[in-house]
Design a protein around this motif. Structure first.
Motif, PDB file in Angstrom:
ATOM      1  N   CYS B 127       0.844  -1.195   0.000  1.00  0.00           N
ATOM      2  CA  CYS B 127       0.000   0.000   0.000  1.00  0.00           C
ATOM      3  C   CYS B 127       0.887   1.256   0.000  1.00  0.00           C
ATOM      4  CB  CYS B 127      -0.894  -0.015   1.239  1.00  0.00           C
ATOM      5  SG  CYS B 127      -1.749   1.548   1.505  1.00  0.00           S
ATOM      6  N   PRO B 128       0.633   2.206  -0.916  1.00  0.00           N
ATOM      7  CA  PRO B 128       1.489   3.391  -0.973  1.00  0.00           C
ATOM      8  C   PRO B 128       1.249   4.338   0.204  1.00  0.00           C
ATOM      9  CG  PRO B 128      -0.299   3.585  -2.559  1.00  0.00           C
ATOM     10  CD  PRO B 128      -0.415   2.221  -1.950  1.00  0.00           C
ATOM     11  N   PHE B 129       0.170   4.134   0.947  1.00  0.00           N
ATOM     12  CA  PHE B 129      -0.142   5.035   2.066  1.00  0.00           C
ATOM     13  C   PHE B 129       0.451   4.537   3.380  1.00  0.00           C
ATOM     14  CE2 PHE B 129      -3.717   5.468  -0.986  1.00  0.00           C
ATOM     15  CZ  PHE B 129      -3.400   6.744  -1.435  1.00  0.00           C
ATOM     16  N   CYS B 130       0.277   3.228   3.687  1.00  0.00           N
ATOM     17  CA  CYS B 130       0.756   2.742   4.991  1.00  0.00           C
ATOM     18  C   CYS B 130       1.797   1.632   4.849  1.00  0.00           C
ATOM     19  CB  CYS B 130      -0.420   2.264   5.835  1.00  0.00           C
ATOM     20  SG  CYS B 130      -1.114   0.700   5.277  1.00  0.00           S
ATOM     21  N   ASN B 131       2.155   1.298   3.607  1.00  0.00           N
ATOM     22  CA  ASN B 131       3.196   0.307   3.337  1.00  0.00           C
ATOM     23  C   ASN B 131       2.841  -1.129   3.760  1.00  0.00           C
ATOM     24  OD1 ASN B 131       5.586   0.367   1.923  1.00  0.00           O
ATOM     25  ND2 ASN B 131       6.822   0.067   3.779  1.00  0.00           N
ATOM     26  N   SER B 132       1.574  -1.377   4.080  1.00  0.00           N
ATOM     27  CA  SER B 132       1.164  -2.726   4.467  1.00  0.00           C
ATOM     28  C   SER B 132       1.087  -3.626   3.235  1.00  0.00           C
ATOM     29  CB  SER B 132      -0.207  -2.668   5.139  1.00  0.00           C
ATOM     30  OG  SER B 132      -0.721  -3.981   5.272  1.00  0.00           O
ATOM     31  N   ALA B 133       1.395  -4.916   3.456  1.00  0.00           N
ATOM     32  CA  ALA B 133       1.249  -5.893   2.375  1.00  0.00           C
ATOM     33  C   ALA B 133      -0.116  -6.577   2.442  1.00  0.00           C
ATOM     34  CB  ALA B 133       2.361  -6.925   2.450  1.00  0.00           C
ATOM     35  N   ASP B 134      -0.922  -6.206   3.434  1.00  0.00           N
ATOM     36  CA  ASP B 134      -2.248  -6.796   3.591  1.00  0.00           C
ATOM     37  C   ASP B 134      -3.239  -6.064   2.677  1.00  0.00           C
ATOM     38  OD1 ASP B 134      -4.487  -8.127   4.420  1.00  0.00           O
ATOM     39  OD2 ASP B 134      -4.634  -7.098   6.360  1.00  0.00           O
ATOM     40  N   THR B 135      -3.103  -6.310   1.382  1.00  0.00           N
ATOM     41  CA  THR B 135      -3.939  -5.611   0.410  1.00  0.00           C
ATOM     42  C   THR B 135      -4.589  -6.623  -0.514  1.00  0.00           C
ATOM     43  OG1 THR B 135      -2.154  -5.420  -1.217  1.00  0.00           O
ATOM     44  CG2 THR B 135      -2.366  -3.616   0.383  1.00  0.00           C
ATOM     45  N   ARG B 136      -5.663  -6.226  -1.155  1.00  0.00           N
ATOM     46  CA  ARG B 136      -6.280  -7.144  -2.120  1.00  0.00           C
ATOM     47  C   ARG B 136      -6.580  -6.432  -3.443  1.00  0.00           C
ATOM     48  NH1 ARG B 136     -11.842  -6.010  -1.704  1.00  0.00           N
ATOM     49  NH2 ARG B 136     -12.352  -5.065   0.301  1.00  0.00           N
ATOM     50  N   LEU B 137      -6.651  -7.266  -4.471  1.00  0.00           N
ATOM     51  CA  LEU B 137      -6.929  -6.744  -5.810  1.00  0.00           C
ATOM     52  C   LEU B 137      -8.424  -6.471  -5.964  1.00  0.00           C
ATOM     53  CD1 LEU B 137      -5.843  -6.421  -8.833  1.00  0.00           C
ATOM     54  CD2 LEU B 137      -6.625  -8.767  -9.140  1.00  0.00           C
ATOM     55  N   THR B 138      -8.786  -5.291  -6.433  1.00  0.00           N
ATOM     56  CA  THR B 138     -10.188  -5.022  -6.754  1.00  0.00           C
ATOM     57  C   THR B 138     -10.430  -5.315  -8.232  1.00  0.00           C
ATOM     58  OG1 THR B 138     -10.037  -3.172  -5.217  1.00  0.00           O
ATOM     59  CG2 THR B 138     -12.043  -3.326  -6.519  1.00  0.00           C
TER      60      THR B 138
END
Lengths: 254, 165
Positions: B127-138
Motif C-alpha cells: 500500500c502506498p499510504f501505509c506500506n502494508s502488504a495486507d492488500t487485495r486486488l479489486t
C-alpha cells in the motif's frame, strides 16, 4: 525483399483486422457491463485491442498499401476485404458469451505473439512484444471469469455451456491459413497450424477443466475462409456502425 | 562550433524532461522511458518516442507537446517518430520515478512476474499510504491502461498500482 514486405503486410492485416473487430465488439459493452469494474475492464481491453489494431494496420499500409493509412484500411474497406476470424465478429450476447469468445481468442493470441516477438523485422517484434504483455492481462481476466462462471451457479454454468456451443463452430479456422500464412508457417515465422492447435488446446483445457465444462468435439459444422474474406452477416452490420462517421465526413477531425 | 551527438542528445533529453506525462503528471516523459533517442540528420532534429501501452491515448498529446516545445526552443524543423522496438517496459522507470509515484499515492511496479506469469495472483502489493502488504486486488483494469485497482485492508484505503509490464 519486396515480397517479404508484402508477406508481412498481409500478416499485419489479419493481426490488425482481428484486433480491430474484437476491439469494436468489446467497446459495445461500454456503459452496459454487469458491474462497474467490468465496464472498466472491458473498455480497457477494447482500448488495448484498438491500439494493437492501429499499430498493425499502420504497418500493413506502410509495407503493402502505398498511399493508404491505417484509417483508410479500417474505415474504407468492405466486409469481403476484411480478414478477421468470424469468431470475433459474433455479437456480444450475454456476459458469458463475451467471456468465452474472449478466452478462446486470448489463448490463441498469446501463442501468436510469443512467436512473432522473435521476428527479425523490428516493427513486428516490437508491436508483438508490447502486445504480448497486454494480452496476458486479458487472458488472466477472461480465464478467471470463465472458471468463476463455469464453476458458479447452475445458471452461470448453463450460460457458459450455451456460449461455448454457439461459438465452437468458429474455432477451427483459427488453425487455417491463407496462402501467405501457409508460406510464413513453412518458413517457421508464425506458428505451424498443428502445433498451434495442440498448444491452444493445452492452454484452454486446464481452464475448462477447472470450470467443470466439457470441450465440444469435432463432429459438427465448422466455419471456414475468414482469412480470405468469408464472413457471417454480423460483420456487415458491425462495419456499418463502425465506419459510418468516417464515411459520412471524410477527413473529419475533432 | 558543431555539437557532438551525445551533447545534443543530452540537451534534448533535458529539455523534454519539462514535459509531464498527461495521465500521470508527477512523472515526465523522459523518466517514463517514452523518449528513446534524439539526433540530427541533415540539419533536422529527430526525436524517437516509444508507445507505452498499444492503445495509450496519451501518445498523441505527448507528440504534440514535444513538437511545440522544440519549436519554442528554436528547433524549427523537428520530427517525432514512433518506434516499436524494443517494446516499452516498466523496467525503464528509474528508481527516482518509482519513488515519485509512491509519494503521489500510486504503488509503483513491484513484481516482474506480473507481466510474464499467467498464474500470477496480485497478492501483497504494498500500500502506498501505509506500506502494508495486507492488500487485495479489486480489478486488474483501472482508470488508465497502466494501472490496476487495489484495496488496503490495513488502512482501508483504495489505491492504484502501476502495473508491471
Amino acid at each position: 525483399m519486396k515480397s517479404d514486405k508484402n508477406m508481412i503486410s498481409r500478416l499485419a492485416l489479419w493481426m490488425g483486422d482481428d484486433a480491430l473487430i474484437i476491439g469494436h465488439r468489446l467497446s459495445e459493452w461500454c456503459g452496459h457491463a454487469p458491474i462497474l469494474e467490468e465496464d472498466i475492464a472491458l473498455a480497457n481491453i477494447a482500448l488495448d485491442c484498438l491500439g494493437q489494431a492501429n499499430s498493425w494496420l499502420k504497418l500493413a499500409a506502410e509495407y503493402g498499401y502505398p498511399n493508404k493509412t491505417e484509417d483508410d484500411l479500417a474505415f474504407f474497406r468492405e466486409a469481403g476485404d476484411f480478414t478477421n476470424l468470424q469468431l470475433l465478429e459474433q455479437p456480444n450476447g450475454d456476459f458469458a458469451k463475451t467471456i468465452v469468445r474472449q478466452f478462446l481468442f486470448d489463448a490463441l493470441r498469446i501463442l501468436f505473439y510469443e512467436k512473432l516477438f522473435l521476428f527479425a523485422d523490428e516493427n513486428v517484434a516490437g508491436i508483438s512484444g508490447r502486445a504480448l504483455k497486454e494480452i496476458k492481462y486479458h487472458f488472466r481476466h477472461s480465464r478467471s471469469w470463465l472458471i468463476r462462471l463455469g464453476d458458479g451457479t447452475p445458471e452461470s454454468h448453463m450460460r457458459i455451456i450455451r456460449a461455448l456451443e454457439e461459438l465452437w463452430e468458429f474455432t477451427n479456422e483459427m488453425f487455417e491459413y491463407d496462402e501467405t500464412g501457409a508460406r510464413l508457417a513453412s518458413l517457421d515465422l508464425i506458428p505451424g497450424t498443428e502445433s498451434l492447435k495442440e498448444n491452444w488446446y493445452i492452454l484452454i483445457s486446464s481452464a475448462f477443466r477447472e470450470a467443470g465444462i466439457d470441450i465440444p468435439g469435432q463432429d459438427r459444422y465448422f466455419s471456414t475462409g475468414s482469412r480470405n474474406g468469408m464472413h457471417t452477416e454480423y460483420l456487415g452490420h458491425l462495419l456499418a456502425e463502425m465506419q459510418i462517421t468516417a464515411r459520412s465526413f471524410p477527413g473529419a477531425k475533432w | 562550433m558543431v555539437k557532438e551527438p551525445i551533447e545534443i542528445r543530452k540537451e534534448i533529453f533535458n529539455l523534454l524532461s519539462q514535459i509531464p506525462d498527461p495521465e500521470i503528471p508527477v512523472l515526465n516523459i523522459v523518466e517514463m522511458g517514452i523518449v528513446r533517442d534524439a539526433y540530427i540528420v541533415n540539419g533536422k532534429l529527430k526525436v524517437n518516442i516509444t508507445p507505452t501501452y498499444s492503445g495509450c491515448p496519451a501518445m498523441k498529446p505527448i507528440e504534440d507537446d514535444i513538437v511545440k516545445l522544440l519549436e519554442e526552443s528554436g528547433y524549427q524543423a523537428s520530427e517525432v517518430n514512433l518506434v516499436y522496438y524494443p517494446p516499452w517496459t516498466t523496467d525503464w522507470l528509474t528508481h527516482e520515478a518509482k519513488h515519485k509515484l509512491e509519494e503521489y499515492g500510486i504503488a509503483p511496479p513491484q513484481n516482474t512476474d506480473e507481466s510474464h506469469d499467467l498464474n500470477y495472483q496480485f497478492t501483497g502489493i504494498l500500500c502506498p499510504f501505509c506500506n502494508s502488504a495486507d492488500t487485495r486486488l479489486t480489478s486488474v483494469f483501472g482508470s488508465t491502461s497502466c494501472k490496476s485497482l487495489h484495496y488496503c485492508n490495513a488502512c482501508q484505503q483504495p489505491f492504484e498500482h502501476f502495473k508491471c509490464s
